[in-house]
Design a protein around this motif. Structure first.
Motif, mmCIF file in Angstrom:
data_model
loop_
_atom_site.group_PDB
_atom_site.id
_atom_site.type_symbol
_atom_site.label_atom_id
_atom_site.label_comp_id
_atom_site.label_asym_id
_atom_site.label_seq_id
_atom_site.Cartn_x
_atom_site.Cartn_y
_atom_site.Cartn_z
ATOM 1 N N MET A 121 0.836 -1.202 0.000
ATOM 2 C CA MET A 121 0.000 0.000 0.000
ATOM 3 C C MET A 121 0.871 1.252 0.000
ATOM 4 S SD MET A 121 -3.245 -0.847 -0.008
ATOM 5 C CE MET A 121 -4.107 0.472 0.824
ATOM 6 N N HIS A 122 0.276 2.378 0.390
ATOM 7 C CA HIS A 122 0.968 3.657 0.250
ATOM 8 C C HIS A 122 2.060 3.898 1.284
ATOM 9 C CE1 HIS A 122 -2.505 4.069 2.810
ATOM 10 N NE2 HIS A 122 -2.174 5.271 3.218
ATOM 11 N N ARG A 123 2.160 3.070 2.335
ATOM 12 C CA ARG A 123 3.275 3.275 3.273
ATOM 13 C C ARG A 123 4.211 2.070 3.271
ATOM 14 N NH1 ARG A 123 1.322 7.994 5.021
ATOM 15 N NH2 ARG A 123 -0.874 8.020 5.557
ATOM 16 N N ASP A 124 4.245 1.356 2.152
ATOM 17 C CA ASP A 124 5.047 0.130 2.074
ATOM 18 C C ASP A 124 6.173 0.230 1.063
ATOM 19 O OD1 ASP A 124 3.375 -1.092 3.976
ATOM 20 O OD2 ASP A 124 1.882 -1.416 2.422
ATOM 21 N N ILE A 182 -5.115 -0.228 -5.649
ATOM 22 C CA ILE A 182 -6.215 0.413 -6.345
ATOM 23 C C ILE A 182 -6.621 1.698 -5.628
ATOM 24 C CG2 ILE A 182 -8.596 0.055 -7.121
ATOM 25 C CD1 ILE A 182 -7.569 -3.072 -6.403
ATOM 26 N N SER A 183 -6.674 1.631 -4.342
ATOM 27 C CA SER A 183 -7.106 2.771 -3.550
ATOM 28 C C SER A 183 -6.445 2.634 -2.192
ATOM 29 C CB SER A 183 -8.615 2.759 -3.382
ATOM 30 O OG SER A 183 -8.977 3.578 -2.293
ATOM 31 N N HIS A 184 -6.604 3.640 -1.382
ATOM 32 C CA HIS A 184 -6.024 3.538 -0.041
ATOM 33 C C HIS A 184 -6.871 2.679 0.875
ATOM 34 C CE1 HIS A 184 -3.979 7.571 -0.970
ATOM 35 N NE2 HIS A 184 -3.418 6.554 -1.552
ATOM 36 N N LEU A 185 -8.064 2.434 0.488
ATOM 37 C CA LEU A 185 -8.922 1.636 1.359
ATOM 38 C C LEU A 185 -8.810 0.164 0.953
ATOM 39 C CD1 LEU A 185 -11.534 4.347 2.189
ATOM 40 C CD2 LEU A 185 -9.461 3.676 3.344
ATOM 41 N N PRO A 186 -9.581 -0.763 1.515
ATOM 42 C CA PRO A 186 -9.117 -2.172 1.491
ATOM 43 C C PRO A 186 -9.251 -2.948 0.181
ATOM 44 C CG PRO A 186 -11.233 -2.036 2.553
ATOM 45 C CD PRO A 186 -10.853 -0.630 2.221
ATOM 46 N N GLY A 197 -4.830 -0.590 6.229
ATOM 47 C CA GLY A 197 -4.651 0.332 7.349
ATOM 48 C C GLY A 197 -5.711 0.166 8.412
ATOM 49 N N ASP A 198 -5.508 0.856 9.532
ATOM 50 C CA ASP A 198 -6.498 0.799 10.613
ATOM 51 C C ASP A 198 -7.815 1.421 10.145
ATOM 52 O OD1 ASP A 198 -4.328 2.959 10.986
ATOM 53 O OD2 ASP A 198 -6.102 3.893 11.868
ATOM 54 N N GLY A 199 -7.727 2.512 9.409
ATOM 55 C CA GLY A 199 -8.948 3.132 8.893
ATOM 56 C C GLY A 199 -9.656 2.204 7.924
ATOM 57 N N ALA A 200 -8.878 1.582 7.051
ATOM 58 C CA ALA A 200 -9.454 0.662 6.061
ATOM 59 C C ALA A 200 -10.141 -0.508 6.738
ATOM 60 C CB ALA A 200 -8.349 0.157 5.135
ATOM 61 N N SER A 201 -9.706 -0.849 7.947
ATOM 62 C CA SER A 201 -10.294 -2.014 8.625
ATOM 63 C C SER A 201 -11.709 -1.733 9.118
ATOM 64 C CB SER A 201 -9.404 -2.471 9.791
ATOM 65 O OG SER A 201 -9.591 -1.645 10.915
ATOM 66 N N ASN A 228 -1.523 -0.640 11.828
ATOM 67 C CA ASN A 228 -2.265 0.202 12.762
ATOM 68 C C ASN A 228 -1.353 1.336 13.228
ATOM 69 O OD1 ASN A 228 -3.737 1.398 14.722
ATOM 70 N ND2 ASN A 228 -4.049 -0.447 15.969
ATOM 71 N N ASN A 229 -1.456 2.462 12.515
ATOM 72 C CA ASN A 229 -0.603 3.615 12.862
ATOM 73 C C ASN A 229 -1.381 4.681 13.628
ATOM 74 O OD1 ASN A 229 -2.169 4.748 10.894
ATOM 75 N ND2 ASN A 229 -0.524 5.008 9.401
ATOM 76 N N LEU A 230 -2.470 4.277 14.265
ATOM 77 C CA LEU A 230 -3.258 5.083 15.205
ATOM 78 C C LEU A 230 -4.052 6.229 14.585
ATOM 79 C CD1 LEU A 230 -0.827 5.215 18.284
ATOM 80 C CD2 LEU A 230 -2.407 3.412 17.584
ATOM 81 N N TYR A 231 -3.850 6.474 13.298
ATOM 82 C CA TYR A 231 -4.609 7.526 12.622
ATOM 83 C C TYR A 231 -5.041 7.077 11.238
ATOM 84 C CZ TYR A 231 -3.905 11.083 16.128
ATOM 85 O OH TYR A 231 -3.971 11.793 17.293
ATOM 86 N N ALA A 232 -6.217 7.502 10.848
ATOM 87 C CA ALA A 232 -6.673 7.364 9.464
ATOM 88 C C ALA A 232 -6.961 8.792 9.011
ATOM 89 C CB ALA A 232 -7.924 6.507 9.383
HETATM 90 C C1 LIG Z 1 -12.365 4.338 -1.542
HETATM 91 C C2 LIG Z 1 -11.571 5.440 -0.917
HETATM 92 N N1 LIG Z 1 -12.154 6.199 0.039
HETATM 93 C C3 LIG Z 1 -11.471 7.211 0.623
HETATM 94 C C4 LIG Z 1 -10.180 7.489 0.219
HETATM 95 C C5 LIG Z 1 -9.419 8.638 0.886
HETATM 96 N N2 LIG Z 1 -8.471 8.096 1.844
HETATM 97 C C6 LIG Z 1 -7.227 7.809 1.453
HETATM 98 S S1 LIG Z 1 -6.315 7.173 2.690
HETATM 99 C C7 LIG Z 1 -7.585 7.340 3.781
HETATM 100 C C8 LIG Z 1 -7.391 6.923 5.206
HETATM 101 C C9 LIG Z 1 -6.604 5.661 5.322
HETATM 102 O O1 LIG Z 1 -6.317 5.416 6.668
HETATM 103 P P1 LIG Z 1 -5.654 4.074 7.104
HETATM 104 O O2 LIG Z 1 -6.385 2.924 6.521
HETATM 105 O O3 LIG Z 1 -5.536 4.106 8.596
HETATM 106 O O4 LIG Z 1 -4.203 4.115 6.429
HETATM 107 P P2 LIG Z 1 -2.982 5.128 6.727
HETATM 108 O O5 LIG Z 1 -3.071 6.221 5.710
HETATM 109 O O6 LIG Z 1 -3.083 5.598 8.124
HETATM 110 O O7 LIG Z 1 -1.734 4.305 6.522
HETATM 111 C C10 LIG Z 1 -8.711 7.858 3.166
HETATM 112 C C11 LIG Z 1 -9.997 8.114 3.830
HETATM 113 C C12 LIG Z 1 -9.609 6.667 -0.773
HETATM 114 N N3 LIG Z 1 -8.355 6.832 -1.204
HETATM 115 N N4 LIG Z 1 -10.322 5.664 -1.323
#
Ligand SMILES: Cc1ncc(C[n+]2csc(CCOP(=O)(O)OP(=O)(O)O)c2C)c(N)n1
Ligand SMILES: [Mg+2]
Length: 321
Positions: free
Chosen positions: A63-66, A113-117, A144-148, A173-177
């Motif tokens: 993902m984006h932090r890997d 594909i996206s930052h989410l799962p 990510g924690d937010g994606a979970s 789990n980096n404590l913030y989304a």
């Molecule tokens: C489908 C979709 N919804 C929303 C976003 C916007 N978005 C990108 S990253 C992110 C939060 C991700 O948080 P987390 O899963 O905790 O990963 P972290 O960035 O902390 O590593 C959001 C809401 C997106 N890229 N794709």
């Protein structure tokens, strides 16, 4: 049990990731950047420790932090800088100046594909293709924690468990989304607990300890390879900078960052290697010099590369007529 040579290899990859990241952040602040960019600071032990646990034929969906996983799997710093700078020699040949979609199936890397799962479901598909072809391969993905907290995370865990897939997911789990702290989006104390509700193994690990991440991931990968089913690994760390370069993260308490800074994954590992007599200052300095030279050369080559030829704008674009 890791050999001293393997320990130095882990250190090298973490330092390369850190150096790439610091250079990238500095360049973007100098106005030399192009697309959006996400700092890896604090995540090095997770991406490197996890990717190091794979065999060459295994598939990875970072993902984006890997960044460390992309580098360790053979994507060069030059190609990645080239991508971030929109150059024709970048991974997407200048189509996307970001980490998005930065895949290379020749390196067994699925672009995300996206930052989410969403990479979770795609990587599960890859894992099931190994089952259907009777190949002893594993797919590893990150989220990510937010994606979970998103629906697809849960749907994918459920199907991975039902299918007993050779699949491992690491929740960083980096404590913030973005600006949302963990406690505002989930009630469970550990994301690893979520695995139990799908009948899947779940384990939490200190995401700032590269050897711990490696050990837990190795065990999960080998179990998956032997038909033992999937694992959810929760790796705990702290996102040390904002969500992306535009975000100053003023909403994160300074005291929280200061406490995590003391546990910096790269610096604490360096100190451990010295304390344990695995290495000495001269060897570690030599690694640092090598890393600095590699990053400087990668930046110079990428910046000197051309932007894509406008005549190729439709290349790789498909539409059904
Ligand atoms: C489908 C979709 N919804 C929303 C976003 C916007 N978005 C990108 S990253 C992110 C939060 C991700 O948080 P987390 O899963 O905790 O990963 P972290 O960035 O902390 O590593 C959001 C809401 C997106 N890229 N794709
Ligand atoms: Mg997060």
């Amino acid at each position: 049990m890791l050999t001293n040579e393997q320990r130095l290899t882990l250190y090298y990859w973490m330092l390369l990731t850190r150096s790439f990241d610091e250079t990238m952040v500095a360049m973007w602040k100098q106005g030399r950047g192009l697309g959006g960019t996400f700092s890896q600071r604090g995540h090095e032990a997770i991406s490197v420790g996890a990717a190091y646990a794979l065999e060459p034929g295994d598939v990875i969906a970072p993902m984006h932090r890997d960044l460390g996983a992309y580098l360790l799997r053979g994507m060069t710093a030059e190609r990645i800088f080239g991508n971030l700078l929109g150059r024709s020699g970048g991974v997407s040949a200048g189509r996307d100046a970001n980490l998005h979609g930065m895949g290379d199936l020749g390196l067994q890397i699925i672009g995300f594909i996206s930052h989410l799962p969403h990479s979770m479901a795609v990587s599960l598909g890859a894992a099931m293709s190994f089952v259907y072809r009777s190949e002893a391969r594993v797919a590893l993905t990150f989220t990510g924690d937010g994606a979970s907290s998103a629906g697809l995370f849960h749907e994918t865990l459920n199907m991975a468990a039902v299918w007993n897939a050779p699949w491992v997911v690491i929740v960083e789990n980096n404590l913030y989304a973005y600006s949302t702290p963990l406690e505002q989006q989930m009630k469970v104390p550990a994301i690893a607990e979520r695995a139990a509700s799908y009948g899947m193994a779940g384990v939490s690990v200190d995401g700032n300890e590269v050897e711990a991440v490696y050990a837990v991931t190795s065990a999960a990968v080998e179990r998956a390879r032997c038909g033992g089913g999937p694992t959810l690994i929760e790796a705990r760390t702290m996102r040390m900078l904002g969500h992306a370069i535009h975000d100053g993260a003023e909403y994160v308490p300074r005291s929280l960052l200061e406490s995590w800074e003391k546990r910096d994954p790269v610096m604490t590992y360096r100190a451990r290697l010295l304390e344990a007599g695995v290495s000495d200052e001269a060897v570690l300095s030599e690694i640092a010099e090598r890393v600095a030279a590699e990053v400087a050369e990668a930046v110079a080559r990428a910046e000197a590369d051309l932007l894509p030829d406008p005549a190729t704008v439709e290349a790789g674009v498909y539409a059904e007529g």
